[in-house]
Structures are given as structure tokens and as C-alpha cells.
Design an enzyme around this catalytic site. Structure first.
Site, PDB file in Angstrom:
ATOM      1  N   ASP A   1     -70.018   3.510  27.734  1.00  0.00           N
ATOM      2  CA  ASP A   1     -71.480   4.031  28.027  1.00  0.00           C
ATOM      3  C   ASP A   1     -72.162   2.770  27.976  1.00  0.00           C
ATOM      4  OD1 ASP A   1     -72.827   6.666  28.149  1.00  0.00           O
ATOM      5  OD2 ASP A   1     -73.710   6.302  26.398  1.00  0.00           O
TER       6      ASP A   1
ATOM      7  N   CYS B   1     -69.330  13.433  26.164  1.00  0.00           N
ATOM      8  CA  CYS B   1     -68.639  12.909  27.027  1.00  0.00           C
ATOM      9  C   CYS B   1     -67.290  13.407  27.309  1.00  0.00           C
ATOM     10  CB  CYS B   1     -68.771  11.247  26.872  1.00  0.00           C
ATOM     11  SG  CYS B   1     -70.629  10.604  27.194  1.00  0.00           S
TER      12      CYS B   1
ATOM     13  N   HIS C   1     -75.789   1.476  29.274  1.00  0.00           N
ATOM     14  CA  HIS C   1     -77.005   1.750  29.627  1.00  0.00           C
ATOM     15  C   HIS C   1     -78.100   0.533  29.677  1.00  0.00           C
ATOM     16  CE1 HIS C   1     -76.591   6.179  29.215  1.00  0.00           C
ATOM     17  NE2 HIS C   1     -76.353   6.075  27.776  1.00  0.00           N
TER      18      HIS C   1
ATOM     19  N   HIS D   1     -83.527   3.071  29.388  1.00  0.00           N
ATOM     20  CA  HIS D   1     -82.813   4.016  30.054  1.00  0.00           C
ATOM     21  C   HIS D   1     -83.686   5.448  29.923  1.00  0.00           C
ATOM     22  CE1 HIS D   1     -79.438   6.837  31.135  1.00  0.00           C
ATOM     23  NE2 HIS D   1     -79.297   6.065  32.241  1.00  0.00           N
TER      24      HIS D   1
ATOM     25  N   HIS E   1     -79.254   3.473  22.532  1.00  0.00           N
ATOM     26  CA  HIS E   1     -77.917   3.407  22.450  1.00  0.00           C
ATOM     27  C   HIS E   1     -77.104   2.713  23.602  1.00  0.00           C
ATOM     28  CE1 HIS E   1     -77.594   7.155  24.559  1.00  0.00           C
ATOM     29  NE2 HIS E   1     -76.416   6.729  24.779  1.00  0.00           N
TER      30      HIS E   1
ATOM     31  N   ASP F   1     -65.774   6.397  25.330  1.00  0.00           N
ATOM     32  CA  ASP F   1     -66.703   5.877  24.650  1.00  0.00           C
ATOM     33  C   ASP F   1     -66.469   5.536  23.112  1.00  0.00           C
ATOM     34  OD1 ASP F   1     -67.794   6.347  27.144  1.00  0.00           O
ATOM     35  OD2 ASP F   1     -69.321   7.766  26.566  1.00  0.00           O
TER      36      ASP F   1
ATOM     37  N   LYS G   1     -70.495   3.536  32.840  1.00  0.00           N
ATOM     38  CA  LYS G   1     -71.367   4.525  33.197  1.00  0.00           C
ATOM     39  C   LYS G   1     -72.435   4.682  32.510  1.00  0.00           C
ATOM     40  CE  LYS G   1     -69.190   7.665  29.971  1.00  0.00           C
ATOM     41  NZ  LYS G   1     -70.387   8.026  29.289  1.00  0.00           N
TER      42      LYS G   1
HETATM   43  C1  VGL Z   1     -72.575  10.201  24.643  1.00  0.00           C
HETATM   44  C2  VGL Z   1     -74.699  10.928  24.249  1.00  0.00           C
HETATM   45  C3  VGL Z   1     -75.241   9.945  24.876  1.00  0.00           C
HETATM   46  C4  VGL Z   1     -71.122  10.315  24.473  1.00  0.00           C
HETATM   47  C5  VGL Z   1     -73.180   9.151  25.409  1.00  0.00           C
HETATM   48  O1  VGL Z   1     -70.431   9.507  24.579  1.00  0.00           O
HETATM   49  O2  VGL Z   1     -70.656  11.687  24.232  1.00  0.00           O
HETATM   50  N1  VGL Z   1     -73.315  10.956  24.148  1.00  0.00           N
HETATM   51  N2  VGL Z   1     -74.661   9.097  25.647  1.00  0.00           N
HETATM   52 ZN    ZN Z   2     -75.298   7.377  26.584  1.00  0.00          ZN
END
Ligand code: VGL
Ligand code: ZN
Length: 198
Positions: free
Chosen positions: A47, A152, A49, A53, A82, A9, A107
Site C-alpha cells: 500500500d 485488501c 499512498h 491521500h 498510513h 500489504d 498500489k
Molecule cells: C488496507 C485499509 C486501507 C489493507 C489498506 O491493506 O487492507 N486497508 N488501506
Molecule cells: Zn491504504
């Protein structure tokens, strides 16, 4: 032993100026690019979404970012909007050498379930397919870097250890969100699960 580097990410929204900025998130990009040279396989996660979401606070009346709520699969932190599919915020950091990746895995696209881990959605049972990709390629030794250490990266490392992979997290090439001590909890949990912290 066949090894892969998993880069988690490293996206604009998790870097300074982004919607869910992780302090120092952009500082790790150069080091990750240099580390890629040592690995025959590089896998990048994103990430990803849909708008509205269920992990977004804006999808829940009366909630604000960083509140928590109960989902059918358990407690869920509610985040600022995000990494919405197709937006600049969802793009990989421009300096990340994503050309080295042999797989980019997305994901969090299921509207009803968040997915911190690169292996399973937050119900801890719906697979992303990454396990099969690694196993069919005979890869059993994983090094993880990226964002965020306590979400993550943590969930990915715990799932990988549970699946029987050898896992190292390069904490110097990760950065944390650290909500209410979540970084310390994550580091303790990874150690207890047999993850090597380097
Ligand atoms: C993440 C919060 C929401 C991450 C992703 O990549 O750690 N944290 N979505
Ligand atoms: Zn996320």
C-alpha cells in the site's frame, strides 16, 4: 498448474505499533516466510499512498478515521494516515522475506482513488498491471495471504476470482481489521465468489 503466492500489504503500518494496526498483524510473518518455499513465484504488494491521500480522514474536513464518505466511485471508509510513500510505516515488515519476491507491486498511489485490490483501484476498473504480469507468465493459480483479510485480501481475492484465476486464501496467514462485522461479510463474499478458504 503454474502457481503464485501473493503476499498482501505486510507493512509496518498494518502491524502492532503502526498507524492502522491490524490486531496480530505481525504474527503471520514467520508462517508466510515458510510458505514461500512451496511457490515458484512470490509476489508482494505494498500500500503506497501520497501524503494527503483522499482515503485519509485528515483530507476531509469534519471527518474522523473510520467514518465513511461518498467518492465518485462509491462508498469509501476513511482511514488514519498510513503507508505514506517513503516512510517507515510504508516499509515491508523487516522480518518478511521480501528477497523471495519476483515482483513487488505498489498500489494506492493515485491521490483521488483508493486501491484495496492488487488488481484494480477502488473504481474496480483501473488496472494495476498485475493481471497482465500473471497472464504473460502463464500463472493461473493464486494463493493469497496478508493484511487485512476483510479489505485488501478480500478485494484482491474477489477480483482474481472474477478474472478467472483459481484462488485460495490461507485465512490462518491473514489478519482482519473487522469494522462492524466486515470480516464475516468478507468471508461470506469470498466463499460465494468461489474462493477457497483454507
Ligand atoms: C488496507 C485499509 C486501507 C489493507 C489498506 O491493506 O487492507 N486497508 N488501506
Ligand atoms: Zn491504504
Amino acid at each position: 498448474m503454474p502457481r503464485a503466492l501473493i503476499v498482501i500489504d505486510v507493512q509496518n503500518d498494518f502491524c502492532p505499533g503502526g498507524a492502522l494496526a491490524v490486531p496480530g498483524g505481525d504474527e503471520i510473518v514467520g508462517g508466510i516466510n515458510r510458505l514461500m518455499v512451496d511457490f515458484p513465484s512470490v509476489i508482494v504488494t505494498q500500500d503506497w499512498h501520497p501524503a494527503r491521500h483522499s482515503s485519509f480522514a485528515s483530507s476531509h474536513a469534519g471527518k474522523t478515521p473510520y467514518d465513511t464518505t461518498e467518492m465518485p466511485y462509491g462508498a469509501q471508509v476513511l482511514w488514519p494516515d498510513h503507508c505514506i510513500q517513503g516512510t517507515t510505516g510504508a516499509r515491508l515488515h523487516a522480518d518478511l522475506n521480501a528477497d523471495r519476491a519476483d515482483l513487488i507491486i505498489r498500489k494506492g498511489y493515485n491521490p483521488a482513488i483508493d486501491s484495496y485490490s492488487a488488481f484494480f483501484e477502488n473504481d474496480r476498473s483501473t488496472p494495476t498491471g498485475l493481471e497482465g504480469y500473471l497472464r504473460t507468465r502463464g500463472i493461473n493459480d493464486l494463493t493469497m495471504v496478508g493484511l487485512a483479510t476483510d479489505f485488501c485480501v478480500n478485494f484482491s481475492a474477489l477480483d482474481a476470482a472474477r478474472l478467472g484465476f483459481a484462488v485460495t486464501v490461507r485465512t490462518d496467514l491473514c489478519r482482519a481489521i473487522d469494522l462492524d462485522g466486515s470480516l464475516a461479510t468478507a468471508l461470506d463474499g469470498m466463499k460465494a465468489a468461489g474462493v477457497t478458504l483454507a
